[in-house]
Design a protein around this motif. Structure first.
Motif, PDB file in Angstrom:
ATOM      1  N   THR A 233       0.825  -1.200   0.000  1.00  0.00           N
ATOM      2  CA  THR A 233       0.000   0.000   0.000  1.00  0.00           C
ATOM      3  C   THR A 233       0.866   1.260   0.000  1.00  0.00           C
ATOM      4  OG1 THR A 233      -1.622  -1.305   1.233  1.00  0.00           O
ATOM      5  CG2 THR A 233      -2.041   1.030   1.114  1.00  0.00           C
TER       6      THR A 233
ATOM      7  N   PHE B 146      -6.247  -2.827  -3.139  1.00  0.00           N
ATOM      8  CA  PHE B 146      -6.891  -2.508  -4.422  1.00  0.00           C
ATOM      9  C   PHE B 146      -8.392  -2.781  -4.335  1.00  0.00           C
ATOM     10  CE2 PHE B 146      -8.540  -3.823  -8.564  1.00  0.00           C
ATOM     11  CZ  PHE B 146      -8.125  -2.783  -9.386  1.00  0.00           C
TER      12      PHE B 146
ATOM     13  N   LYS C  43      -9.739   0.301  -2.734  1.00  0.00           N
ATOM     14  CA  LYS C  43      -9.359   1.577  -3.366  1.00  0.00           C
ATOM     15  C   LYS C  43      -9.944   1.693  -4.771  1.00  0.00           C
ATOM     16  CE  LYS C  43      -4.948   2.421  -0.984  1.00  0.00           C
ATOM     17  NZ  LYS C  43      -5.135   3.805  -0.521  1.00  0.00           N
TER      18      LYS C  43
ATOM     19  N   SER D  39      -3.426   8.843  -7.958  1.00  0.00           N
ATOM     20  CA  SER D  39      -4.210   7.597  -7.898  1.00  0.00           C
ATOM     21  C   SER D  39      -3.668   6.532  -8.852  1.00  0.00           C
ATOM     22  CB  SER D  39      -5.681   7.880  -8.232  1.00  0.00           C
ATOM     23  OG  SER D  39      -5.851   8.165  -9.616  1.00  0.00           O
TER      24      SER D  39
ATOM     25  N   TYR E 121      -1.976   3.227  -7.804  1.00  0.00           N
ATOM     26  CA  TYR E 121      -2.881   2.269  -7.156  1.00  0.00           C
ATOM     27  C   TYR E 121      -3.809   1.569  -8.159  1.00  0.00           C
ATOM     28  CZ  TYR E 121      -1.312   4.396  -2.834  1.00  0.00           C
ATOM     29  OH  TYR E 121      -0.527   4.841  -1.796  1.00  0.00           O
TER      30      TYR E 121
ATOM     31  N   ARG F 298       3.857   4.222  -4.868  1.00  0.00           N
ATOM     32  CA  ARG F 298       2.863   4.326  -3.789  1.00  0.00           C
ATOM     33  C   ARG F 298       3.515   4.925  -2.549  1.00  0.00           C
ATOM     34  NH1 ARG F 298      -0.602  -1.378  -4.515  1.00  0.00           N
ATOM     35  NH2 ARG F 298      -1.224  -0.912  -6.658  1.00  0.00           N
TER      36      ARG F 298
END
Lengths: 241, 474
Positions: A54, A174, A177, B365, B368, B394
């Motif tokens: 993450t 994921f 998110k 973003s 991700y 990230r």
């Protein structure tokens, strides 16, 4: 199959410990049945994959250190998860300064490569499709180890999963998110599994199965998810009882 | 980079719209799976693919380490061959240079070879603002341009369109740009190609200026190399008087011998062909043959910054083949537009945040936008470890961009619990006890809502594995 007793440590993984203890129990029963002495170092917790993937390597590093500490002195470590196994093998060395832990084997690697066995004496009279999870296939390169084991299970009919190599859409954080893409991928995986007519979709990772199974249950899809270890641990006696 | 994409929503929001577009999903699934399977077959034909891939990686890495040397060598050779080399620090500088070069010819229109670099800098929009019309001549780019659209794929920019949509765009739009579409145009591929051929032919014959990118630049002779399928690129590269090529500085390779590696890697990875139909190589100008004026604009636009990052720099190896897009399950569902840049898919997710930075919600973003499944790395012909770069970026996002405070606190708390056995056992007990109080379906907020909107939570068992072990083995 009898071999000189070997003493290994089980790394059950945090998700199995809390959410899927039956997988850990199956792993212990299976290994003990094969004459392996299993220990469970009780200080163990988590490998830190969620933090690292993450974007928090600083939060993962202490867990890599702790892992090496907790498992010092064993001949080998067995983990019933392709994803956690790959993380420990590939990423821990980059996060850790202390000495290396013993070699880590994902369960099917340990069975086929170390114990050199494919017939583990299991009995599971059901139709099964196998999903090779991404980390078990692309990072650990498990190849046909899981299916070699499954083919030797008495009563089990193994059917091919269409699009097997495609990710199920879990992907750790994921899944929350990017919930829409994750759900779309999960729905496609469930549809493929249902297409096979199998009663069980089997994999070496409970995190992926939690996503696939949760999607299947929400949509009342006629397929159950099950960790590979639980099939390999299953015996004629257990099924009769 | 281009202003075209500014103000776009972050990836998850854009992807949500795409996921619900069933026509788009069907177009993308059919197209990506077709190319995916063909690529796998084309790659499997070569027994030395792994060695080729390693060579492709190493030549690029070597060149990137000595970029200063090879770029100067390239400049010297192009200048000696009668060309002009311009250095552009960023998109604005590149756009200004090209605009001034076109204005110096007195022309107000030009033809274009398909080019990612010009998409990246938003050249067409900049030229239009200065009264210059750029005509795209690649068939798919033409479809995108006529449709007032954005490309959604590196190799197949109109992958999101099906034949019927293309027929409708041609019929509706061609007249405004030049020769109209034939009457009663069908959606048969041959008819669509013929309509494009007729429409483009008058552009080729009229054009005095062309703009291109390049797949490779060979330092030892100052030669540019362009691979294509249609031959329209070669029309642009040979017919006009003036040729302006805009090329990223990472596209350089040292020698012709190095080119041999990429002429095998690129076609098989992109179009799944053993060899692409047209490969054009040109070295500045040759009297009586092709354009009399040649300009090369070398584009940095974030590349040297990317080069300073020891993990992220591997993205500069990219040869824009699109293999990573075609195997990506996220790209397949989200489509190319959700990535908000000229570079969609996995390569875009690691390239865009490095070239543009991570200051906007969209760019932050992108790292991700992946499950880390690794299909992209496996397919990449120059072995870019995309998952490694994604997790690295990230980290950059969580350190530098706002909006991660709560998540960071949660991660810290998790690590604290997991490094303190008593806290861990207490947390386990708490999870199991509170879990029973919560429904399995439809939790109200946060990540729990994101999960339970589409998935049930697992039923938690009454005892942990740890408890079972204590009861049975101690």
């Amino acid at each position: 199959m009898i071999r000189a007793a070997m003493r290994i440590a089980l790394f059950v993984t945090c998700i199995n410990d809390v959410a899927f203890p039956s997988t850990g129990i199956a792993t212990v029963r299976l290994l003990e049945r094969l004459g392996v002495e299993v220990d469970f170092p009780e200080a163990q917790t988590c490998c830190g994959q969620m933090q690292f993937n993450t974007g928090y390597p600083a939060e993962a590093a202490p867990l890599a250190e702790k892992f090496a500490r907790d498992f010092r002195g064993y001949e080998a470590i067995v983990v019933p998860s392709g994803s956690c196994g790959a993380f420990i093998r590939d990423i821990h060395p980059k996060l850790r300064e202390s000495t290396d832990p013993p070699p880590v084997y994902e369960l099917t690697e340990f069975l086929t490569d170390v114990l050199e066995t494919e017939d583990v004496g299991a009995y599971f009279p059901h139709k099964v499709a196998y999903h090779p999870t991404c980390h078990s296939s692309r990072l650990l390169n498990l190849g046909d180890r899981p299916t070699r084991l499954l083919r030797r299970v008495e009563g089990l009919e193994l059917v091919e999963l269409p699009g097997a190599e495609e990710c199920c859409g879990f992907g750790g954080t994921f899944s929350v998110k990017n919930p829409d893409v994750s759900a779309a991928m999960g729905a496609d995986k469930v549809a493929h599994a249902v297409e096979t007519g199998a009663q069980y979709l089997v994999a070496a990772d409970n995190s992926c199965l939690m996503h696939i199974g949760g999607t299947a249950r929400r949509n009342a899809a006629p397929i159950k998810t099950l960790h590979l270890a639980e099939i390999l641990a299953s015996t004629r006696e257990a099924v009769a009882a | 980079m281009s202003g075209t994409y500014l103000g776009m929503p972050a990836f998850p929001a854009a992807a949500r719209v795409a996921v619900q577009d069933t026509q788009l999903r069907a177009n993308l699934t059919r197209a990506t799976h077709t190319i995916r399977d063909k690529r796998a077959h084309a790659v499997a034909e070569l027994q030395d693919w792994a060695e080729l891939r390693e060579a492709g990686k190493q030549v690029k890495d070597h060149t990137l380490r000595h970029l200063d040397h090879y770029l100067l060598q390239l400049e010297a050779n192009i200048t000696a061959a009668g060309g002009h080399v311009h250095w552009a620090r960023d998109a604005d500088e590149a756009n200004r240079i090209v605009t001034e070069l076109v204005q110096a010819t007195g022309q107000t229109e030009l033809v274009k070879v398909k080019s990612m670099a010009t998409q990246e800098i938003g050249l067409n929009e900049h030229l239009a603002a200065n009264g210059i019309t750029a005509y795209e001549t690649d068939l798919a780019e033409l479809i995108v341009q006529l449709g007032h659209d954005q490309p959604s794929h590196i190799l197949v920019p109109a992958i999101h369109r099906n034949r019927t949509e293309i027929r409708d765009i041609f019929t509706r739009e061609m007249a405004a740009w030049g020769r109209p579409a034939p009457e009663h145009l069908t959606d048969a591929p041959a008819d669509l190609a013929e309509a494009a051929r007729l429409h483009l032919r008058e552009k080729f014959l009229r054009a005095k200026v062309a703009v291109s990118g390049a797949n490779f630049m060979i330092a030892e002779t100052g030669t540019l190399v362009i691979l294509e399928s249609e031959g329209n690129g070669r029309m642009c590269l040979t017919l006009p008087d003036t040729l302006i090529s805009i090329v990223g500085i990472e596209k350089i390779i040292p020698t012709w011998q190095d080119l041999e590696i990429y002429l095998q890697l690129l076609p098989r990875s992109s179009t799944a062909e053993r060899m692409n139909p047209y490969t054009t190589t040109f070295t500045a100008t040759t009297p009586g043959d092709g354009p009399a004026n040649f300009h090369l604009v070398l584009l940095d636009n974030g590349r040297t910054t990317t080069l300073t990052d020891t993990i992220g720099r591997q993205a500069l190896r990219c040869i824009r083949c699109s293999a990573c897009l075609n195997v990506c399950p996220v790209y397949e569902r989200a489509g190319g537009h959700a990535y908000g840049s000229a570079y969609p898919g996995p390569i875009g997710a690691i390239l865009t945040p490095q070239l543009r930075g991570t200051a906007t919600p969209l760019d932050a973003s992108l790292p991700y936008a992946s499950t880390l499944c690794g299909a992209c790395y496996e397919a990449c012909p120059v072995a870019i470890d995309i998952p490694e770069v994604l997790t690295h970026l990230r980290e950059r996002v969580t350190e530098n961009e706002p909006g991660h405070r709560a998540e960071h606190a949660a991660m810290k708390a998790a690590t604290y619990a997991m490094t303190h056995p008593a806290a861990y056992r207490a947390a386990e007990t708490a999870i199991i006890k509170t879990r029973k109080l919560l429904p399995r379906k439809r939790l109200p907020i946060g990540p729990a809502k994101a999960w339970t909107d589409t998935r049930d939570l697992p039923e938690l068992p009454p005892q942990t594995f740890r408890q079972w072990w204590k009861d049975t083995h101690r």
